[in-house]
Design a protein around this motif. Structure first.
Motif, mmCIF file in Angstrom:
data_model
loop_
_atom_site.group_PDB
_atom_site.id
_atom_site.type_symbol
_atom_site.label_atom_id
_atom_site.label_comp_id
_atom_site.label_asym_id
_atom_site.label_seq_id
_atom_site.Cartn_x
_atom_site.Cartn_y
_atom_site.Cartn_z
ATOM 1 N N ILE A 178 0.847 -1.186 0.000
ATOM 2 C CA ILE A 178 0.000 0.000 0.000
ATOM 3 C C ILE A 178 0.885 1.240 0.000
ATOM 4 N N PRO A 179 1.204 1.817 -1.153
ATOM 5 C CA PRO A 179 2.152 2.926 -1.186
ATOM 6 C C PRO A 179 1.522 4.314 -1.126
ATOM 7 N N PRO A 186 7.966 16.569 -7.453
ATOM 8 C CA PRO A 186 7.793 15.314 -6.704
ATOM 9 C C PRO A 186 8.528 15.359 -5.376
ATOM 10 N N MET A 187 7.957 14.680 -4.383
ATOM 11 C CA MET A 187 8.641 14.478 -3.105
ATOM 12 C C MET A 187 9.644 13.342 -3.348
ATOM 13 N N THR A 196 11.735 5.932 -1.611
ATOM 14 C CA THR A 196 11.381 4.986 -0.555
ATOM 15 C C THR A 196 10.285 4.038 -1.025
ATOM 16 N N ILE A 197 9.257 4.574 -1.649
ATOM 17 C CA ILE A 197 8.119 3.770 -2.105
ATOM 18 C C ILE A 197 8.551 2.757 -3.163
ATOM 19 N N GLU A 198 9.384 3.190 -4.098
ATOM 20 C CA GLU A 198 9.757 2.273 -5.172
ATOM 21 C C GLU A 198 10.726 1.186 -4.702
ATOM 22 N N ASN A 199 11.248 1.326 -3.503
ATOM 23 C CA ASN A 199 12.154 0.304 -2.972
ATOM 24 C C ASN A 199 11.464 -0.724 -2.079
ATOM 25 N N ILE A 200 10.159 -0.583 -1.838
ATOM 26 C CA ILE A 200 9.460 -1.507 -0.937
ATOM 27 C C ILE A 200 9.443 -2.917 -1.521
#
Length: 666
Positions: A204-205, A362-363, A369-373
């Motif tokens: 859940i990103p 973009p933040m 961080t999100i793309e590394n989950i």
């Protein structure tokens, strides 16, 4: 291998014969000691666990590292496995919950002696049961740590993610007192891989818990409101727009609305901007602590706001346990002209749908961080795939980056899109998804309305990316709660093994005719939670939020049927494709006839969707095969065995109400 460490730990202990298990969990040929009391089975938990793990570990090949994804183990350069997968969906907390100490006393799931809520160890115990039914893929609702703050129900939701990169401690089993939950999850993944099963997780990103562990390091990744306005916080109603999503042409109406202006006035800047020095001191004092939000509110007067639907004038209440992540440093580009220069970051219908209303900045560190989950869980735990929650609402660039990064990390990693609209299949394919969630669960029960026929005859054969073929999901009513109950559940379960462009999916409990929904998110209202008898201990409970035990020790189930169906699907997998499909009886909306023929062999699936009457079917195989004689080997007819016919070019078949027959044709 951590699985062997788990085995040695269990073997080193001896327990009492007082650990009750469902009869379904007892493997065929179990050689350990079993005690029966009334209709319940009791075992020594350590003997039982070590026996199962020993039998699994014995199947391991020497020198193979089962902590890696199955794709890496098998040196796969693609993720085509998802197209042929037979998936069992599970919420660990409820799937393996059981009152082990006293199965008659279901109300107490907090035994100090045994973990009565679900654990990864007990998922290992279930692997022989799942393997017996032929499942080769296990899909889990989130296993990440989730929050107790603002929780829904008695236990809280797994979607209220506290930390993207940690496993929830509540999945630890007290039988493994010397082991931590991450090792238990690794042991489970190893065991599943040895059994030839892949693991797919839900991620859940777009949202997180309102007291996310990320707040202390990155308060700017969140939205903030004046804490004194929390009791009044809700999505603003906008008269004149009806039930709709934000569009560019309606932005003037939205932002001129007085309710929206009051809503925007509630928002504040993040606490480190309000008082940088005070924030540094606060972080130093609270670093490493889980419970900090109340003190943050007290010191800074701000709080993360609840989430809400991106639909205008939606009657849904606020999602009090989660908050939206702030994906852009600036406001949506299309909306800026309606805002004052000093407007703090805010949440509104357009902001929530950043796929349609992106900002310009973009933040960046949050996106990274999100793309590394997904790569994190693939590399650390050997997870084989994921479902991306709310991917359609993410900025397009971020959505593509998430998918691309996961597949660059492991070419065999498969990703399911949370896409309910079948018509968006091509967009999902172009984005890099390997499968969509789809809406077979909605169309299949609507037989008399013609939706079932439309699904099977028009939509599925034309899909450009496969969909989950399922009659229920964790968010929908149970199949057995639909009209015609068990008959309908059997009917749809059988068909979902043989639909073109369908990936077979069975929801946890479906095989034992569980009737209580896990959640009311789709095709259900509040009344849908009250399908159990009022005297049932789980009357009105929802597994997403409350203690829940499936109704194991069932008098009737589909375990043997599902086992047969899995075998039939695998034996005929090369045939089950839209290219080889011939559709029979197109004018009859209450029946389905699927004939797969590749020129030398075929598979015939005939379904009577009339649950009140028997139907006679005229079948002319010769019209499609140009052959005058056929050998028809019935593999499923009346759910009671096999028979073989020698027929000419055509023949008649009678099916009872709701019956499905499957035959191999030569």
């Amino acid at each position: 291998m951590i699985l062997k460490e788990t085995l040695e730990l269990l073997k080193s202990k001896k327990g009492k014969m007082d650990y009750s298990i469902p009869k379904e969990w007892l493997p065929d040929g179990y050689s350990g000691t079993v005690k029966l009391r009334d209709r319940y089975i009791f075992v020594d938990p350590y003997e039982f666990g070590s026996s199962i793990i020993e039998s699994i570990a014995a199947k391991a090949e020497a020198g193979v590292d089962y902590s890696k994804s199955l794709g890496r183990i098998r040196n796969e350069s693609d993720n085509l496995w998802i197209k042929s997968a037979i998936v069992y969906g599970s919420f660990v907390r409820s799937t393996t919950a059981y009152s082990h100490h006293d199965p008659e006393f279901f109300s107490d799931l907090h035994s100090q002696e045994y973990s009565e809520s679900g654990t990864f160890l007990k998922m290992i115990y279930m692997l022989p049961y799942l393997s017996k039914m032929g499942f080769d893929t296990l899909y889990f609702l989130p296993v990440t740590s989730y929050s107790d703050k603002f929780r829904k129900g008695e236990l809280g939701s797994p979607y209220s993610v506290k930390d993207f990169f940690s496993i929830d401690e509540r999945y630890h089993d007290v039988l493994l007192e010397d082991m931590d939950v991450e090792h238990e999850f690794k042991a489970f993944v190893e065991a599943a891989h040895i059994m030839g099963m892949r693991i797919v997780l839900d991620f859940i990103p777009r949202t997180s818990a309102r007291d996310s562990a990320l707040i202390l390091k990155h308060p700017e990744w969140f939205y903030w409101i004046d804490a004194s306005h929390l009791k009044d916080y809700r999505p603003p109603r906008i008269e004149g727009l009806g039930f709709d999503q934000a569009r560019v042409e309606t932005l003037p109406v939205i932002y001129s609305n007085e309710n929206v202006k009051k809503h925007l006035a509630m928002f504040r800047y993040s606490p480190e901007k309000l008082n940088p020095e005070k924030w540094r001191n606060f972080v130093a004092h609270h670093e490493g602590r889980d419970n900090f939000l109340d003190e943050l509110v007290s010191e800074f007067g701000v709080i993360t706001p609840p989430g809400f639907s991106d639909w205008i004038n939606d009657n849904q209440p606020t999602w009090d346990d989660v908050t939206f992540l702030r994906l852009y440093k600036d406001h949506p580009e299309e909306s800026r002209k309606f805002l004052s220069e000093d407007q703090p970051p805010y949440v509104l219908f357009d902001v929530v749908k950043s796929s349609f209303f992106p900002g310009k900045e973009p933040m960046t560190d949050l996106w990274e961080t999100i793309e590394n989950i997904m790569p994190f869980y693939n590399s650390k735990f050997g997870v084989d795939g994921a479902r991306l929650d709310m991917g359609h609402a993410l900025p397009r660039e971020l959505e593509l980056r998430i998918i691309r990064k996961a597949k660059q990390n492991d070419a065999s990693f498969a990703i399911i899109a949370e896409e309910l609209v079948m018509g968006n299949d091509e967009k999902a394919r172009q984005s890099g998804y390997d499968c969509i969630l789809g809406n077979t669960w909605w169309m299949e029960p609507r037989i008399t309305e013609g939706k079932f026929k439309e699904l099977v005859y028009e939509i599925l054969p034309r899909l450009r990316v496969p969909t989950l073929a399922c009659v229920e999901t964790p968010d929908t009513p149970r199949a057995v709660a639909r009209p015609n109950g068990k008959k309908f559940s059997r009917f749809a379960t059988v068909l979902n093994y043989f639909l073109p462009n369908g990936i077979t999916y069975v929801n946890s409990g479906q095989e034992i005719f569980e009737i209580q929904p896990m959640n009311l998110g789709l095709d259900n209202d509040e009344e849908g939670r009250y399908v159990l008898p009022p005297n049932d201990p789980f009357y009105g409970k929802l597994a997403f939020f409350d203690p829940y035990v499936l109704h194991w020790n069932a008098d009737d189930d589909m375990v043997d049927l599902i086992s047969l169906l899995s075998s039939l699907r695998r034996d005929n997998l090369e045939l089950i494709n839209a290219h080889d499909l011939k559709l029979l009886w197109e004018e009859d909306i209450e029946s389905a006839g699927l004939f797969y023929w590749n020129g030398s062999k075929g598979l015939l699936v005939v379904a009577n969707g009339d649950f009140q009457s028997m139907k006679d079917f005229h079948i002319n195989l010769g019209y499609y095969t140009w052959k005058s004689e056929h050998k028809v080997a019935w593999k499923l007819k009346g759910f009671d065995g096999h028979s073989e016919w020698k027929v000419g070019g055509d023949f008649h078949l009678s099916l009872g109400p709701g019956e499905v027959a499957v035959a191999e044709i030569k």
